[in-house]
Structure formats: C-alpha cells, structure tokens
Motif scaffolding. Structure first.
Motif, PDB file in Angstrom:
ATOM      1  N   ILE A   1       0.861  -1.190   0.000  1.00 21.84           N
ATOM      2  CA  ILE A   1       0.000   0.000   0.000  1.00 21.84           C
ATOM      3  C   ILE A   1       0.894   1.236   0.000  1.00 21.84           C
ATOM      4  O   ILE A   1       1.815   1.353   0.811  1.00 21.84           O
ATOM      5  N   LYS A   2       0.622   2.142  -0.910  1.00 20.51           N
ATOM      6  CA  LYS A   2       1.324   3.421  -0.907  1.00 20.51           C
ATOM      7  C   LYS A   2       0.300   4.541  -1.025  1.00 20.51           C
ATOM      8  O   LYS A   2      -0.762   4.366  -1.635  1.00 20.51           O
ATOM      9  N   SER A   3       0.601   5.680  -0.436  1.00 22.33           N
ATOM     10  CA  SER A   3      -0.354   6.789  -0.449  1.00 22.33           C
ATOM     11  C   SER A   3       0.372   8.111  -0.618  1.00 22.33           C
ATOM     12  O   SER A   3       1.517   8.267  -0.188  1.00 22.33           O
ATOM     13  N   VAL A   4      -0.310   9.046  -1.258  1.00 20.31           N
ATOM     14  CA  VAL A   4       0.174  10.422  -1.412  1.00 20.31           C
ATOM     15  C   VAL A   4      -0.983  11.353  -1.086  1.00 20.31           C
ATOM     16  O   VAL A   4      -2.117  10.917  -0.877  1.00 20.31           O
ATOM     17  N   ASN A   5      -0.689  12.656  -1.063  1.00 20.37           N
ATOM     18  CA  ASN A   5      -1.726  13.604  -0.655  1.00 20.37           C
ATOM     19  C   ASN A   5      -2.816  13.734  -1.723  1.00 20.37           C
ATOM     20  O   ASN A   5      -2.566  13.643  -2.926  1.00 20.37           O
TER      21      ASN A   5
ATOM     22  N   GLU B   1      -8.325   7.943   6.136  1.00 22.03           N
ATOM     23  CA  GLU B   1      -9.484   8.800   5.908  1.00 22.03           C
ATOM     24  C   GLU B   1      -9.312   9.729   4.713  1.00 22.03           C
ATOM     25  O   GLU B   1     -10.288  10.230   4.165  1.00 22.03           O
ATOM     26  N   ARG B   2      -8.055   9.959   4.316  1.00 20.72           N
ATOM     27  CA  ARG B   2      -7.810  10.938   3.266  1.00 20.72           C
ATOM     28  C   ARG B   2      -6.505  10.609   2.563  1.00 20.72           C
ATOM     29  O   ARG B   2      -5.555  10.133   3.180  1.00 20.72           O
ATOM     30  N   GLY B   3      -6.467  10.859   1.241  1.00 17.56           N
ATOM     31  CA  GLY B   3      -5.260  10.603   0.467  1.00 17.56           C
ATOM     32  C   GLY B   3      -5.556   9.735  -0.744  1.00 17.56           C
ATOM     33  O   GLY B   3      -6.609   9.093  -0.835  1.00 17.56           O
ATOM     34  N   LYS B   4      -4.621   9.732  -1.681  1.00 22.35           N
ATOM     35  CA  LYS B   4      -4.716   8.846  -2.842  1.00 22.35           C
ATOM     36  C   LYS B   4      -3.951   7.577  -2.500  1.00 22.35           C
ATOM     37  O   LYS B   4      -2.725   7.597  -2.358  1.00 22.35           O
TER      38      LYS B   4
ATOM     39  N   ILE C   1       0.617  21.817   4.919  1.00 19.17           N
ATOM     40  CA  ILE C   1      -0.697  21.323   5.334  1.00 19.17           C
ATOM     41  C   ILE C   1      -1.295  20.404   4.275  1.00 19.17           C
ATOM     42  O   ILE C   1      -2.066  19.478   4.603  1.00 19.17           O
ATOM     43  N   GLN C   2      -0.960  20.627   3.007  1.00 18.82           N
ATOM     44  CA  GLN C   2      -1.509  19.788   1.925  1.00 18.82           C
ATOM     45  C   GLN C   2      -1.145  18.325   2.111  1.00 18.82           C
ATOM     46  O   GLN C   2      -1.769  17.436   1.534  1.00 18.82           O
ATOM     47  N   ASN C   3      -0.109  18.049   2.917  1.00 20.21           N
ATOM     48  CA  ASN C   3       0.311  16.667   3.140  1.00 20.21           C
ATOM     49  C   ASN C   3      -0.297  16.025   4.383  1.00 20.21           C
ATOM     50  O   ASN C   3      -0.015  14.868   4.685  1.00 20.21           O
ATOM     51  N   ILE C   4      -1.125  16.796   5.104  1.00 23.65           N
ATOM     52  CA  ILE C   4      -1.688  16.279   6.358  1.00 23.65           C
ATOM     53  C   ILE C   4      -3.055  15.669   6.109  1.00 23.65           C
ATOM     54  O   ILE C   4      -3.886  16.227   5.399  1.00 23.65           O
TER      55      ILE C   4
END
Length: 292
Positions: free
Chosen positions: A24-28, A58-61, A288-291
């Motif tokens: 699993i990998k995720s970005v903003n 809860e949030r992210g791609k 903040i865009q990364n939170i």
C-alpha cells in the motif's frame, strides 16, 4: 498526533500452501481515493478490502497491490466434458454412415477433440482466502499508518516552528503599530509649521487629521485575529487526527488577515514584516496539503 498522507506499507503472510503479499502506498489528495489491483480470483473480496482500508485511512490517494499464490498439489485438475464427447462420437458415427467409410474412431481420438478434456485450476477455499487476504491487508495498512504517523511527527515539528515565527512577526507588528500615529503626528505638524511659518497653527485640526489617519490604518482587529488563528492552528495540531481540511481553512484566514494588514499599513517596516508573514503562511499551506 497528526498523520501525513504520504506513506508506504508492505506485508506478506502464508498459510499452508497459500501466500498473500500486499503493498500500500499513499500520497496527498483532497479526498480518499482508493485504487485496488488484485488477481481475478480475488475480485469477490474487493469491497471487503476497500472497507478494511477505510478503517485505517481517511484521506489521500491510496494504491493497493495484492498478489496471491496457492502451491497446493490440488491446485489444478482435469475436467471431462461428457456431453461434448458424446456429441463428437455421434458426429463421427454420422460421418461414417453418410460417407460409407470405415469408422475407426477410438477413445483417444475423442479425447483429443477440442474442449473434451481441459485442465482447470482447482477450486480454492474462499473462506480461507478471505481470512488470509484480510489479515495481510490489515498488516500492510498498519505499517502504512505507522509510516504516515512518523512523517506526521516531522510535519508537526516543522509547523510549530513556523507558527512560532509567525507569532514573532505579529508581535513586532503589534509593538510597531502604536508608533505610527505618533510619527504621523510629528510629520504633519512639521509640514504645517513649514507651510504656515509657525503662525495660525490649529492644534485641533492636527489632532483631527491624526485621528482620521489612525482609523484608516488601524490594524488592531487584524492583529487579534492573527493571534487567534495561530493559537487555533496550534491547538488543532496538538489534538491531531484528521485535521487537514481544518488547517487549510485556518491558513486561508491567516493569509486574509496578512493581506489586510499589508493593504492598510503605510509603514515600510510593517509592510516588510507583513510580506514575510504571507511568505511563511504560504509555506505552511504547502505543508498542510500533506496532512490527513
């Protein structure tokens, strides 16, 4: 504690002849966007996998990759299509009768006919598959959360430092602001003295001009709101959880007050600090865009 939306998690579990690997990998991303790639035989689990990941993110791609292997001896089997074999046999008999030729058909001939004998993957135990896959997804998701939390700690420290720097700038503006009226009064008095040569100076008129100027450039409300937004952002960071959208809203409000301060002031020093405020707020917004 806050969590970053950037992270990676991997897990591999085995049970008997079965082995599952999950990455699993995720970005903003503004919302939760979940992409799942898995073997065709696991398609029946897609919704359950999706719901499982949502327990952790809860949030992210988020992109999730699953591989599945079953090395059991019974993984493949031979399928005999008796209905099709009978049709082939009847057809050969019919050809022999209609063409008046010898019917030398043997069982081996029918076996070699298309689709009479096929090799298929054996039926797997879906319940065992599900248990193993979901457990592996859980393990990978936990590692993803750990990675996002670790990155979140670094973001937290950086944002707190930036907010302290903002607060120092606002304190400078607060301390500098009252001096502007006095400097303006001194400047306008000198101008009047030059024009009137110390005759007929109306002190009340000068005071009126100073009051009007003070009302025009007053930034007391902006200073109060800047302090309030800085404190609000610190409080949100301390409480943690999924606060990315709230922090983005506070950053917008900080930027609004910095813009108003810059547009109102006639003082070069305050203007310089207000520009620095805007620059620092933009850096905060980027972080903040990364939170989550």
């Amino acid at each position: 504690m806050i969590k970053s939306m950037t992270g990676f998690g991997r897990a591999e579990l085995s049970s008997e002849e079965r082995k599952v690997s999950v990455e699993i990998k995720s970005v903003n991303h503004r919302y939760l966007e979940l992409g799942i790639k898995l073997p065709k035989k696991l398609n029946f689990l897609e919704n359950k996998i999706r719901n499982e990941v949502k327990k952790y993110v809860e949030r992210g791609k988020v992109d999730l990759f699953i591989t599945y292997e079953n090395d059991g001896e019974n993984n493949e089997c031979i399928r005999y299509n008796s209905v099709l074999a009978r049709e082939y046999y009847d057809t050969y008999q019919k050809i022999s009768a209609e063409l008046d030729v010898e019917n030398d058909i043997k069982a081996s001939h029918i076996m070699r006919s298309p689709d009479v004998i096929t090799i298929e993957s054996g039926e797997d135990d879906e319940e065992l598959m599900e248990q193993l896959v979901i457990r592996t997804v859980d393990e990978a998701a936990k590692k993803l959360v750990d990675a996002r939390s670790e990155e979140g700690q670094r973001l937290y420290a950086d944002l707190i430092d930036k907010l302290e720097h903002l607060k120092g700038n606002v304190q400078f503006i607060e301390e500098r602001s009252p001096l502007i009226d006095a400097e303006y009064r001194e400047k306008i008095t000198e101008k009047v003295h030059e024009l009137l040569d110390d005759h007929q100076i109306d002190e009340s008129r000068i005071a009126q001009e100073v009051v009007m100027f003070s009302d025009k450039v007053c930034i007391d409300e902006e200073i109060v709101r800047l302090y309030s937004h800085i404190a609000g952002m610190k409080d949100a960071l301390t409480k943690g959880n999924a606060i990315g959208r709230r922090l983005d809203f506070i950053a917008q409000e900080l930027n609004r007050e910095a813009n108003t301060t810059l547009s109102k002031t006639t003082d070069a020093e305050i203007a310089d600090v207000a520009i620095e405020l805007k620059t620092e707020i933009e850096k905060i917004r980027e972080q903040i865009q990364n939170i989550e």
